[in-house]
Design a protein around this motif. Structure first.
Motif, PDB file in Angstrom:
ATOM      1  N   ARG A 182       4.500   0.402  17.733  1.00  0.00           N
ATOM      2  CA  ARG A 182       3.635   1.449  17.175  1.00  0.00           C
ATOM      3  C   ARG A 182       3.369   1.216  15.691  1.00  0.00           C
ATOM      4  O   ARG A 182       3.088   2.146  14.946  1.00  0.00           O
ATOM      5  CB  ARG A 182       4.280   2.825  17.393  1.00  0.00           C
ATOM      6  CG  ARG A 182       4.389   3.209  18.852  1.00  0.00           C
ATOM      7  CD  ARG A 182       4.913   4.632  19.062  1.00  0.00           C
ATOM      8  NE  ARG A 182       6.332   4.718  18.714  1.00  0.00           N
ATOM      9  CZ  ARG A 182       6.829   5.507  17.766  1.00  0.00           C
ATOM     10  NH1 ARG A 182       6.036   6.246  17.035  1.00  0.00           N
ATOM     11  NH2 ARG A 182       8.125   5.548  17.535  1.00  0.00           N
ATOM     12  N   ASP A 183       3.441  -0.060  15.272  1.00  0.00           N
ATOM     13  CA  ASP A 183       3.295  -0.365  13.852  1.00  0.00           C
ATOM     14  C   ASP A 183       1.849  -0.464  13.398  1.00  0.00           C
ATOM     15  O   ASP A 183       1.566  -0.336  12.205  1.00  0.00           O
ATOM     16  CB  ASP A 183       4.027  -1.664  13.521  1.00  0.00           C
ATOM     17  CG  ASP A 183       3.570  -2.815  14.412  1.00  0.00           C
ATOM     18  OD1 ASP A 183       3.914  -2.767  15.607  1.00  0.00           O
ATOM     19  OD2 ASP A 183       2.868  -3.711  13.920  1.00  0.00           O
ATOM     20  N   ALA A 184       0.915  -0.685  14.334  1.00  0.00           N
ATOM     21  CA  ALA A 184      -0.489  -0.860  13.941  1.00  0.00           C
ATOM     22  C   ALA A 184      -0.996   0.380  13.211  1.00  0.00           C
ATOM     23  O   ALA A 184      -0.929   1.500  13.725  1.00  0.00           O
ATOM     24  CB  ALA A 184      -1.341  -1.132  15.177  1.00  0.00           C
ATOM     25  N   GLY A 185      -1.494   0.177  11.981  1.00  0.00           N
ATOM     26  CA  GLY A 185      -2.012   1.279  11.193  1.00  0.00           C
ATOM     27  C   GLY A 185      -0.944   2.067  10.462  1.00  0.00           C
ATOM     28  O   GLY A 185      -1.265   2.948   9.657  1.00  0.00           O
ATOM     29  N   ASN A 186       0.327   1.766  10.733  1.00  0.00           N
ATOM     30  CA  ASN A 186       1.422   2.501  10.098  1.00  0.00           C
ATOM     31  C   ASN A 186       2.270   1.620   9.181  1.00  0.00           C
ATOM     32  O   ASN A 186       2.815   2.110   8.194  1.00  0.00           O
ATOM     33  CB  ASN A 186       2.334   3.123  11.162  1.00  0.00           C
ATOM     34  CG  ASN A 186       1.626   4.150  12.019  1.00  0.00           C
ATOM     35  OD1 ASN A 186       1.027   5.079  11.492  1.00  0.00           O
ATOM     36  ND2 ASN A 186       1.693   3.988  13.337  1.00  0.00           N
ATOM     37  N   ILE A 187       2.403   0.356   9.554  1.00  0.00           N
ATOM     38  CA  ILE A 187       3.308  -0.556   8.855  1.00  0.00           C
ATOM     39  C   ILE A 187       2.520  -1.792   8.442  1.00  0.00           C
ATOM     40  O   ILE A 187       1.719  -2.327   9.228  1.00  0.00           O
ATOM     41  CB  ILE A 187       4.488  -0.967   9.769  1.00  0.00           C
ATOM     42  CG1 ILE A 187       5.241   0.271  10.267  1.00  0.00           C
ATOM     43  CG2 ILE A 187       5.420  -1.920   9.043  1.00  0.00           C
ATOM     44  CD1 ILE A 187       5.939   1.068   9.184  1.00  0.00           C
ATOM     45  N   SER A 188       2.753  -2.292   7.215  1.00  0.00           N
ATOM     46  CA  SER A 188       2.069  -3.499   6.760  1.00  0.00           C
ATOM     47  C   SER A 188       2.578  -4.710   7.532  1.00  0.00           C
ATOM     48  O   SER A 188       3.699  -4.714   8.058  1.00  0.00           O
ATOM     49  CB  SER A 188       2.287  -3.708   5.260  1.00  0.00           C
ATOM     50  OG  SER A 188       3.641  -4.072   5.010  1.00  0.00           O
ATOM     51  N   GLY A 219      15.489  -4.070   4.386  1.00  0.00           N
ATOM     52  CA  GLY A 219      15.150  -3.275   3.215  1.00  0.00           C
ATOM     53  C   GLY A 219      14.065  -2.258   3.493  1.00  0.00           C
ATOM     54  O   GLY A 219      13.216  -1.987   2.630  1.00  0.00           O
ATOM     55  N   VAL A 220      14.075  -1.690   4.705  1.00  0.00           N
ATOM     56  CA  VAL A 220      13.070  -0.689   5.081  1.00  0.00           C
ATOM     57  C   VAL A 220      13.776   0.512   5.689  1.00  0.00           C
ATOM     58  O   VAL A 220      14.997   0.516   5.900  1.00  0.00           O
ATOM     59  CB  VAL A 220      12.045  -1.262   6.082  1.00  0.00           C
ATOM     60  CG1 VAL A 220      11.315  -2.455   5.487  1.00  0.00           C
ATOM     61  CG2 VAL A 220      12.732  -1.667   7.387  1.00  0.00           C
ATOM     62  N   SER A 221      13.019   1.539   6.043  1.00  0.00           N
ATOM     63  CA  SER A 221      13.585   2.722   6.677  1.00  0.00           C
ATOM     64  C   SER A 221      13.780   2.492   8.168  1.00  0.00           C
ATOM     65  O   SER A 221      13.143   1.615   8.772  1.00  0.00           O
ATOM     66  CB  SER A 221      12.662   3.930   6.467  1.00  0.00           C
ATOM     67  OG  SER A 221      11.453   3.743   7.184  1.00  0.00           O
ATOM     68  N   THR A 222      14.647   3.316   8.774  1.00  0.00           N
ATOM     69  CA  THR A 222      14.829   3.224  10.239  1.00  0.00           C
ATOM     70  C   THR A 222      13.564   3.635  10.958  1.00  0.00           C
ATOM     71  O   THR A 222      13.288   3.164  12.077  1.00  0.00           O
ATOM     72  CB  THR A 222      15.999   4.109  10.693  1.00  0.00           C
ATOM     73  OG1 THR A 222      15.788   5.448  10.226  1.00  0.00           O
ATOM     74  CG2 THR A 222      17.320   3.585  10.176  1.00  0.00           C
ATOM     75  N   THR A 223      12.764   4.489  10.331  1.00  0.00           N
ATOM     76  CA  THR A 223      11.479   4.863  10.941  1.00  0.00           C
ATOM     77  C   THR A 223      10.564   3.651  11.051  1.00  0.00           C
ATOM     78  O   THR A 223       9.901   3.438  12.082  1.00  0.00           O
ATOM     79  CB  THR A 223      10.788   5.956  10.110  1.00  0.00           C
ATOM     80  OG1 THR A 223      11.629   7.112  10.045  1.00  0.00           O
ATOM     81  CG2 THR A 223       9.450   6.348  10.725  1.00  0.00           C
ATOM     82  N   ALA A 224      10.536   2.837  10.005  1.00  0.00           N
ATOM     83  CA  ALA A 224       9.713   1.619  10.049  1.00  0.00           C
ATOM     84  C   ALA A 224      10.197   0.686  11.143  1.00  0.00           C
ATOM     85  O   ALA A 224       9.397   0.080  11.872  1.00  0.00           O
ATOM     86  CB  ALA A 224       9.747   0.922   8.689  1.00  0.00           C
ATOM     87  N   VAL A 225      11.519   0.547  11.291  1.00  0.00           N
ATOM     88  CA  VAL A 225      12.078  -0.290  12.349  1.00  0.00           C
ATOM     89  C   VAL A 225      11.664   0.246  13.708  1.00  0.00           C
ATOM     90  O   VAL A 225      11.269  -0.509  14.610  1.00  0.00           O
ATOM     91  CB  VAL A 225      13.614  -0.353  12.233  1.00  0.00           C
ATOM     92  CG1 VAL A 225      14.218  -1.032  13.467  1.00  0.00           C
ATOM     93  CG2 VAL A 225      14.013  -1.093  10.964  1.00  0.00           C
TER      94      VAL A 225
END
Length: 351
Positions: free
Chosen positions: A33-39, A20-26
């Motif tokens: 590269r999720d630190a600071g960008n993704i919860s 249930g998220v965007s492909t960018t989040a994936v």
């Protein structure tokens, strides 16, 4: 029901839909590269969806985006098939895997003339860097030619700038002598190692032998210990012959301790001691070099030895390869790793 053989590849978009998220989040999560960008909650959902869908990254597409194949080549002269290769390869593979890289190995099986061919084959697969590892410590006049960054393992060049990792043979041999001197030995001998004083280092075989002898002799002189050398080989037979030569003499000339250039030579020395009725370590102390797996610890008595840092060499070689692949200049470029003394039951104070 469709079998797994015909199952369509799971895409990042499928993971995004399931989470249930965007492909960018994936992309952020799966590329670290999720630190600071993704919860953290979103990250957990993405990882859970990827695991449930058995998602496998498309490394071909990733290599095109990153201009990197996330692979490192390893060329060895025969190291992979030697008794010592397992530790280096296991550590190298584990380090590469932790960095999301794969290790591609080519063992030349002593056919060093094929090094250029092996390197060219790895270059054609667009590896990010190549590690060239030799079975015996070697000083190369010139490193193998490579169009991608090259790191040397268990060998060095005469120039100071080539990234390399090698063992501190001299430090290990000096530690062996100090151990024997601290126990009270004053007459010692080193066995084996293709040493001939009249030969140049380049012609004396595996250069570890002369390096270890020079360091052992210098440490003996500093400690006031009488040291001699016998034998040239690296096998059990060579160790037996050399030990018989130095032990089958009058007691006043007999050394109380032997330092073998490798554990196989030490095994031969143990056989010679048994043949002459000398008990180890009560009558004679014996110390080896390598800490060869399935040998040193299994001898009777278990062998005191100097350990070659094969696992650390494998780890360090991959770390250097990753660094030079990123365009970095390692400082220092040449890493010399300590060879620790492993004390077991074959050394003791002289009677």
């Amino acid at each position: 029901m469709t079998g797994s053989k015909g199952r369509a590849r799971v895409r990042a978009a499928d993971v995004a839909a399931a989470a249930g998220v965007s492909t960018t989040a994936v992309s952020f999560v799966l590329n670290g590269r999720d630190a600071g960008n993704i919860s953290s909650a979103t990250r957990d959902r993405v990882l859970k969806a990827a695991e449930e869908l058995d998602y496998r990254p498309n490394y071909v597409a990733r290599s095109l985006r990153r201009n990197s194949t996330s692979s490192i080549g390893l060329v060895t002269d025969a190291f992979a098939s030697s008794p010592f290769g397992g530790r280096l390869l296991a550590a190298a593979t584990e380090t590469a895997d932790a960095a999301d890289h794969v290790l591609l190995m080519m063992d030349l099986g002593h056919r060093t003339e094929r090094a250029a061919e092996a390197i060219a084959a790895l270059e054609s697969r667009r590896v990010d860097a190549i590690i060239y590892a030799t079975m015996g410590f070697t000083r190369l006049d010139e490193p193998p030619a490579s169009r991608v960054p090259l790191v040397l393992a268990n060998c060095v060049t005469r120039g100071p700038d080539r990234p390399s990792v090698s063992p501190d043979d001299a430090g290990g041999a000096a530690a062996a002598l100090r151990h024997l001197a601290d126990l009270g030995h004053r007459r010692v001998a080193m066995l084996g190692g293709h040493h001939s004083p009249e030969l140049s280092e380049a012609d004396s075989g595996n250069v570890s032998g002369p390096i270890r002898w020079r360091a052992f002799r210098a440490a003996a002189a500093e400690a006031g210990v009488e040291a001699r050398h016998a034998g040239r080989g690296w096998s059990i037979h060579d160790g037996h012959a050399a030990a018989m030569r130095v032990l089958d003499v009058p007691p006043s000339r007999r050394p109380t301790a032997l330092f073998a250039v490798c554990d196989r030579v030490a095994a031969g020395a143990l056989l010679a001691a048994a043949r002459l009725g000398a008990s180890v370590p009560e009558d004679l102390s014996i110390i080896g070099f390598d800490d060869q797996e399935a040998l040193a610890e299994s001898l009777v008595p278990p062998l005191t030895t100097v350990a070659l840092p094969h696992a650390l060499m494998g780890k360090t070689a991959v770390e250097l390869a990753l660094a030079v692949a990123r365009g970095e200049r390692p400082d220092p470029p040449q890493r010399v790793l300590p060879c620790p003394l492993v004390v077991r039951d074959s050394t003791a104070r002289p009677r």
